[in-house]
Design a protein around this motif. Sequence first.
Motif: not given
Length: 246
Positions: A1-16
């Motif tokens: 697992m790549e550890q990160t302090t970044q916030r992480v977002a999932v965007v559905t329909g991100g190709s639109g």
Amino acid sequence: MEQTTQRVAVVTGGSGGIGGAVARRLAADGMAVVVHYAGSAGRAEEVVASITRAGGTAVALPGDVADEAPMTALFDETERRFGGIDVVVNTAGIMLLAPVAEMDLDAFDRMHRVNVRGAFVVAQLAARRLRAGGALVNFSTSVIRLQQPTYAAYAATKGAVEAMTLILARELRGRDITVNAVAPGPTATPLFLDGKSEELIGHIAAAAPLERLGTPEDIAESVAFLAGPGGRWINGQVLYANGGIA
């Protein structure tokens, strides 16, 4: 697992059009972004490439939003890569228009599968996976207020999304997770502009007091506000991003 302090977002329909703008905007805020797509891998990869060129972190992952198995796999892969999920933005949806008396019921069912079941599947996963301090942003539509002919079936799907959004915000009491919806007005995406005359587009643009169409970037700014530190006291709300058209 790549550890990160970044916030992480999932965007559905991100190709639109709107989804891509949201993905780029959240990446500009420093988030690692998962650009979800269903059938538009090439466009999703273009969004990822634009984020990467700007120095951001993004990956494109596929899935049918209405099918819990591939979407669970997408959330699993996001957590494996980045360590958790902080923001879910659910832009995925389709719009099929016809008067009530003429609406094809197969089209009706297809739209409800994507817009309602899909939104529910993603919201359910978000409710289970979002970390404290997280945000879920669903998508409604200003058509619910405008009540335009031919939009009944589409508006019904977004009415359902608003209902689940407002209730889920209250179900997540004590989790420090906000749940809101953005309801765009007419927005200058390729999907919106396709098939419309310049005269019609001008007429629609003139309806807003600001006398223009919205842009995908306008909508992305609303999402970034709700997903960011400035939106932490906004919860269980529908934000109409439409330039005052309704």
